[in-house]
Write a protein that holds these residues in place. Structure first.
Motif, mmCIF file in Angstrom:
data_model
loop_
_atom_site.group_PDB
_atom_site.id
_atom_site.type_symbol
_atom_site.label_atom_id
_atom_site.label_comp_id
_atom_site.label_asym_id
_atom_site.label_seq_id
_atom_site.Cartn_x
_atom_site.Cartn_y
_atom_site.Cartn_z
ATOM 1 N N GLY A 179 0.839 -1.204 0.000
ATOM 2 C CA GLY A 179 0.000 0.000 0.000
ATOM 3 C C GLY A 179 0.870 1.249 0.000
ATOM 4 O O GLY A 179 2.101 1.157 0.062
ATOM 5 N N ALA A 180 0.233 2.390 -0.090
ATOM 6 C CA ALA A 180 0.974 3.657 -0.136
ATOM 7 C C ALA A 180 0.810 4.416 1.172
ATOM 8 O O ALA A 180 -0.278 4.461 1.740
ATOM 9 C CB ALA A 180 0.473 4.518 -1.283
ATOM 10 N N VAL A 181 1.889 5.004 1.644
ATOM 11 C CA VAL A 181 1.844 5.902 2.804
ATOM 12 C C VAL A 181 2.092 7.315 2.288
ATOM 13 O O VAL A 181 3.055 7.549 1.549
ATOM 14 C CB VAL A 181 2.924 5.529 3.835
ATOM 15 C CG1 VAL A 181 2.858 6.481 5.030
ATOM 16 C CG2 VAL A 181 2.770 4.089 4.290
ATOM 17 N N TRP A 182 1.222 8.231 2.649
ATOM 18 C CA TRP A 182 1.397 9.632 2.251
ATOM 19 C C TRP A 182 2.033 10.390 3.404
ATOM 20 O O TRP A 182 1.557 10.305 4.539
ATOM 21 C CB TRP A 182 0.047 10.272 1.900
ATOM 22 C CG TRP A 182 -0.469 9.848 0.557
ATOM 23 C CD1 TRP A 182 -0.753 8.575 0.163
ATOM 24 C CD2 TRP A 182 -0.745 10.693 -0.560
ATOM 25 N NE1 TRP A 182 -1.200 8.571 -1.144
ATOM 26 C CE2 TRP A 182 -1.209 9.876 -1.605
ATOM 27 C CE3 TRP A 182 -0.669 12.072 -0.788
ATOM 28 C CZ2 TRP A 182 -1.577 10.372 -2.851
ATOM 29 C CZ3 TRP A 182 -1.038 12.570 -2.023
ATOM 30 C CH2 TRP A 182 -1.474 11.726 -3.047
ATOM 31 N N ILE A 183 3.094 11.110 3.074
ATOM 32 C CA ILE A 183 3.748 11.939 4.089
ATOM 33 C C ILE A 183 3.573 13.395 3.663
ATOM 34 O O ILE A 183 3.933 13.767 2.545
ATOM 35 C CB ILE A 183 5.238 11.597 4.214
ATOM 36 C CG1 ILE A 183 5.385 10.112 4.567
ATOM 37 C CG2 ILE A 183 5.903 12.459 5.282
ATOM 38 C CD1 ILE A 183 6.799 9.614 4.569
ATOM 39 N N SER A 184 2.987 14.170 4.543
ATOM 40 C CA SER A 184 2.640 15.542 4.187
ATOM 41 C C SER A 184 3.459 16.521 5.023
ATOM 42 O O SER A 184 3.592 16.368 6.231
ATOM 43 C CB SER A 184 1.149 15.730 4.462
ATOM 44 O OG SER A 184 0.770 17.051 4.204
ATOM 45 N N THR A 185 4.021 17.513 4.353
ATOM 46 C CA THR A 185 4.836 18.511 5.061
ATOM 47 C C THR A 185 4.278 19.901 4.785
ATOM 48 O O THR A 185 3.414 20.064 3.932
ATOM 49 C CB THR A 185 6.296 18.501 4.571
ATOM 50 O OG1 THR A 185 6.358 19.167 3.311
ATOM 51 C CG2 THR A 185 6.844 17.108 4.417
ATOM 52 N N PHE A 186 4.800 20.883 5.484
ATOM 53 C CA PHE A 186 4.371 22.263 5.227
ATOM 54 C C PHE A 186 5.424 23.018 4.423
ATOM 55 O O PHE A 186 5.102 23.860 3.613
ATOM 56 C CB PHE A 186 4.102 22.974 6.553
ATOM 57 C CG PHE A 186 3.476 24.332 6.378
ATOM 58 C CD1 PHE A 186 2.161 24.459 5.978
ATOM 59 C CD2 PHE A 186 4.206 25.480 6.615
ATOM 60 C CE1 PHE A 186 1.581 25.714 5.812
ATOM 61 C CE2 PHE A 186 3.633 26.741 6.454
ATOM 62 C CZ PHE A 186 2.311 26.853 6.057
ATOM 63 N N THR A 187 6.707 22.696 4.669
ATOM 64 C CA THR A 187 7.764 23.466 4.006
ATOM 65 C C THR A 187 8.488 22.631 2.950
ATOM 66 O O THR A 187 8.546 21.401 3.037
ATOM 67 C CB THR A 187 8.821 23.956 5.018
ATOM 68 O OG1 THR A 187 9.448 22.808 5.592
ATOM 69 C CG2 THR A 187 8.206 24.801 6.111
ATOM 70 N N LYS A 188 9.052 23.349 1.976
ATOM 71 C CA LYS A 188 9.823 22.678 0.924
ATOM 72 C C LYS A 188 11.106 22.108 1.499
ATOM 73 O O LYS A 188 11.605 21.083 1.054
ATOM 74 C CB LYS A 188 10.161 23.672 -0.182
ATOM 75 C CG LYS A 188 8.950 24.032 -0.987
ATOM 76 C CD LYS A 188 9.331 24.859 -2.186
ATOM 77 C CE LYS A 188 8.062 25.357 -2.846
ATOM 78 N NZ LYS A 188 7.949 26.802 -2.853
#
Ligand code: SF4
Length: 916
Positions: free
Chosen positions: A257-266
């Motif tokens: 499966g896929a895990v999404w990792i979300s950030t705020f900064t580049k």
């Protein structure tokens, strides 16, 4: 250093101006002479807009060596300074420390030019393909370098493939099957963590505990709508990224499966890409398993580029389009904003044309596009379906959840890093604004270009011509929508509204709003030229009447758009013969952008209902005029959720199976209740788990907070003097943070020349014509440089090591007392709410200082009155002193004592004699 070039070189800094003749003689010149010579002879320079600013002559043009670099080495990173250019081109400075003094820079510019031109003749030049045709095209648009380049470039023996033929096509893959149900073995998580940390290095207890906490989100979900949610606050230095990548990669492999990792900064996105390479060291496997997803407005739209190359752009914008086309052939992902397109390239062209090369207005025609199979956006979307790790950002996660085209590819296991920003990201994402600019945009989307507009942009009728010819009802709906859209503001609306001659119902509403805001605003900011706002309460008759007319106009638009959406849906359900795979994809794409427009219009209608009806306690509504330097920029009505985490909980959290929200400051200087509120966990039907681990850094030895008490608030000269003294004491390496651009500008204007004469370059956001990411790159690259900026720098700067050893905040970051803040303050605890926000900002700013175990530095807050209750923002053990400016300068000059490894976890250390 001899040069066969016939051009002189020009360099200007805050310390002076230098010119080199083609045979290498360097002398200082005055502004008048420099400007006069530049007007007569093309001169080689580095970053022409910056030189123009230093000379105070905006029309300066010349041979910008950065443009030549972008042609010769598209998609290659370089820090756009003398030192950066010398490093990447392998040109050695005479001085041992590698410093390029101002006097030497003109030499360097000539040497760099020679090196780049010599590359054009080098048989091993990897970016040769396409160069000849590109240079020919650039000559036609009068690029100053084109002739010189063509003299050094051999014509290829065989005709070159043109860009659109060279780009690879993406492959359609079978939909991914849902992930298997697996349970992660804690020992396997530790083994995976150890292998990622690598080199036999021991993993630390805090990181091991963190990895186990993160692993808990991957447990099988007990009930629908109840994700396993973990809130984890982990101090800087714990090793969070590897800590969650270990269980995430293990689960992705075992469950497929896929895990999404979300950030705020580049900055964090880039770090994640680096760290994820440890999981998949083989570059080919990495490419398949790890995908970075950005919002579609970040990517180059090939159709827009083609249009620009074929005459859609003129002047400098056309040159930029051709340089972007060079880059498009070599880019890894087509991301124009945070990818491998140099951030400085578009600013060299004063951003002229760059936004028109992306798909900002949702005008994509999907499978109707001749470049669909090569489209960067489509490629990234497809790759993410098959990937194990998808790296995204908070805004995209929410857009995807709210408007995603495809249920199957929605994220189900999500890691929100920089989780303390979720609230702000949601606040923007779920806000609605019925403003002049928004409505003009919608009119263009429906009607297409009007008047003398250039380019390929087309209206709804042209985009869906085949649907209209096949389906009579659909065709009629498109025509009705076109007629209804004529009631929306058109070009020139701002002038008509300001002059009191609005055209159509929406412009009349904007005019009535403008009058009401000016009448009621009590901020007294009108005189200083800044934005104004007023509550949406007790509107005068002119507003009430205009609201009613606007409601009718928007309903007249929403109806045919909704009908069209239904016709498209019916077409997909019962496809006609001509609807092959490509046409189907196009209709589905049109449905997605239509749905988003319909949602927007419906949100506007509901805002208008509130304007003259009962209050909805879930929302905060107000009217505003955005202004800049005394000019109106936009006018309209705004609506924000009082708590934007409510829709996040419904749309993002509840449909997922596991969510980790983590950050070094997740509790934002408050308690877990604060973290629950700011992450949306409070809206779940079951409790989220909490985890915390303190930083392993020795803050007592590595950092000191100095509160400077003798700078009077509002004394601009004293503020600037303090910055100059502090930066001088640390020899640069300072990050200066401001809460108001006005004070930043004033400080910069007073101290930049003075510091430059001492060899301490100063850069500033909002002043230097350089994008923020590049400013940070320049700052990181030069330990003598300092950088001034506002909010984006408080979070986006990750500069470990000596380049950042001093952070100076101009004052306590009090929240802006606007209408939205006042409403939230009332609902969420008054002063406590303010304090939590201030502590969070202080903690984030302090967090820039100590990024690794070897970092040391001072954090200076210029404020005569900092309440002691705010000081818990700083990590336990940090020394805090209230001092005069003179004492602060002395402390910075003498530096910090060697690290003692003494930790004081229970309280901040208060220095004797300087009680807090
Ligand atoms: S598919 Fe859409 S975004 Fe992609 S190149 Fe074509 S028009 Fe642009």
């Amino acid at each position: 250093m001899q040069s066969p070039l016939t051009f002189p070189a020009l360099h200007a800094s805050h310390a002076g101006i230098w010119m080199a003749t083609p045979d290498g003689e360097v002398r200082t010149v005055g502004k008048g002479e420099a400007v006069g010579r530049a007007a007569e002879t093309p001169m080689v320079m580095l970053n022409a807009p910056l030189v123009a600013q230093r000379l105070g002559y905006a029309d300066l043009s010349g041979l910008d060596v950065l443009e030549l670099f972008a042609f010769v080495h598209p998609a290659r990173f370089v820090v756009p300074t003398a030192k950066g250019l010398a490093t990447v081109l392998g040109i050695k400075a005479d001085a041992e420390d590698g410093v390029w003094s101002d006097q030497k820079v003109p030499h360097l510019l000539l040497a760099a030019t020679q090196r780049l031109l010599a590359t054009l003749a080098d048989p091993a030049w990897p970016e040769r393909e396409g160069a000849w045709d590109s240079a020919q095209a650039l000559m036609r648009v009068r690029w100053p370098w084109a002739n010189i380049v063509l003299r050094h470039l051999a014509k290829p023996e065989k005709p070159e493939r043109w860009l659109f033929a060279r780009l690879p096509e993406w492959e359609e893959a079978a939909p991914r099957t849902p992930p298997r149900v697996v349970t992660l073995d804690p020992d396997a998580v530790q083994t995976q963590l150890a292998s990622l940390v690598g080199n036999g290095a021991e993993t630390r207890q805090g990181q091991r505990d963190f990895a186990q906490a993160a692993a808990r989100i991957f447990a099988p979900r007990a009930r629908k709508g109840e994700p396993n949610m973990v809130l984890a606050e982990a101090g800087t230095g714990i090793g969070k990224t590897l800590g969650y990548l270990a269980p995430a990669s293990l689960w992705a492999r075992n469950a497929d499966g896929a895990v999404w990792i979300s950030t705020f900064t580049k900055a964090l996105q880039r770090q994640l890409v680096r760290e994820a390479r440890r999981i998949y060291p083989d570059p080919e496997t990495f490419k398949q398993k790890v995908v970075v997803r950005k919002g579609r407005e970040n990517y180059l739209c090939l159709l827009n580029l083609e249009d620009a190359l074929q005459g859609g752009f003129a002047g400098r914008a056309a040159t930029l389009a051709h340089l972007v086309a060079r880059w498009a052939a070599y880019t890894s992902d087509g991301d124009m904003i945070g990818g491998d397109l140099p951030g400085w390239l578009t600013t060299l062209f004063r951003r002229n044309g760059s936004t028109a090369l992306t798909d900002r207005r949702g005008e994509c025609i999907y499978a109707g596009c001749p470049h669909y199979k090569k489209c960067f956006i489509e490629r990234a979307a497809r790759a993410s379906v098959q990937a194990d790790i998808v790296i995204a950002n908070h805004a995209l996660m929410m857009v995807n959840a709210a408007r995603g085209r495809d249920e199957v590819s929605r994220p189900t296991r999500i890691i929100f890093d920089e989780g303390h920003h979720l609230f702000d990201a949601a606040d923007s994402m779920f806000a609605a604004a019925l403003t002049g600019q928004e409505t003009v945009e919608l009119r263009r989307w429906v009607i297409g270009p009007e008047g003398k507009a250039r380019g390929r942009r087309r209206g709804l009728a042209a985009r869906l011509a085949d649907v209209a010819s096949y389906d009579e009802e659909g065709g009629l709906a498109i025509e009705m929508a076109r007629i209804a859209a004529e009631a929306l503001p058109g070009d020139g609306w701002l002038g008509r509204v300001a002059e009191g001659v609005p055209s159509g119902p929406v412009e009349r509403l904007l005019h009535a709003i403008r009058t009401m805001v000016f009448a009621r605003d009590e901020s007294n900011l009108a005189e200083s030229g800044y934005g104004l706002e007023t509550e949406l309460a007790d509107p005068p008759p002119a507003v009430v009447d205009a609201v009613a007319d606007t409601q009718v106009a928007l309903e007249a638009l929403a109806r045919p758009l909704t009908l069209l959406g239904a016709r498209l849906e019916a077409m997909i359900a019962d496809p006609p013969e001509w609807l092959d795979g490509g046409a189907r994809a196009r209709v589905e794409g049109a449905m997605a952008s239509l749905g988003w427009r319909i949602d927007t219009v419906r949100a506007w209608i509901s805002m208008l209902a509130r304007a003259v009806g009962p209050v909805d306690a879930d929302f905060v509504d107000w009217l505003a005029i955005d202004r800049f330097e005394g000019r109106d920029m936009d006018i309209g009505m705004h609506r924000h959720w009082l708590d934007p985490m409510k829709p996040v909980a419904e749309i993002v959290l509840k449909p997922s199976h596991g969510v980790l929200a983590t950050s070094a400051t997740l509790r934002s200087g408050g308690d877990w209740a604060n973290a629950e509120a700011r992450t949306g966990a409070v809206h779940l039907d079951h409790a989220a788990e909490h985890f915390s681990a303190t930083s392993p850094f020795d803050y007592a030895a590595q950092a000191e907070v100095l509160i400077v008490t003798d700078i009077k608030r509002g004394d601009m000269a004293a503020l600037a003097g303090a910055y100059a003294a502090l930066i001088g004491a640390s020899g640069g390496g300072a990050l200066g943070l401001f809460t108001a651009i006005r004070r930043l500008r004033s400080t910069y204007a007073r101290i930049a020349d003075r510091l430059a004469r001492d060899g301490l370059p100063l850069y500033a956001q909002h002043i230097d014509p350089i994008d923020t990411g590049t400013l940070v790159d320049i700052f990181r690259d030069d330990p003598h440089a300092s950088l001034l900026g506002t909010d984006a720098l408080r979070d986006g700067v990750d500069v470990p090591g000596a380049s950042l050893r001093l952070v100076v905040m101009e004052q306590v970051p009090w929240p802006r007392p606007d209408i939205l803040h006042r409403a939230r303050r009332l609902s969420y605890g008054g002063t406590d709410y303010d304090d939590r926000i201030i502590r969070a900002k202080l903690a984030q700013a302090f967090g820039r200082l100590i990024r690794s175990a070897g970092d040391k530095g001072h954090f200076v807050l210029l404020s005569s009155a900092v309440p002691s209750r705010l000081l818990t923002a700083f990590p336990a053990g940090t020394s805090i002193r209230r001092v005069t400016l003179e004492q602060a300068v002395a402390a910075i000059k003498s530096g910090l004592s060697p690290v003692t490894n003494i930790r004081q976890d229970d309280a901040n250390t208060l220095q004797e004699g300087n009680p807090i």
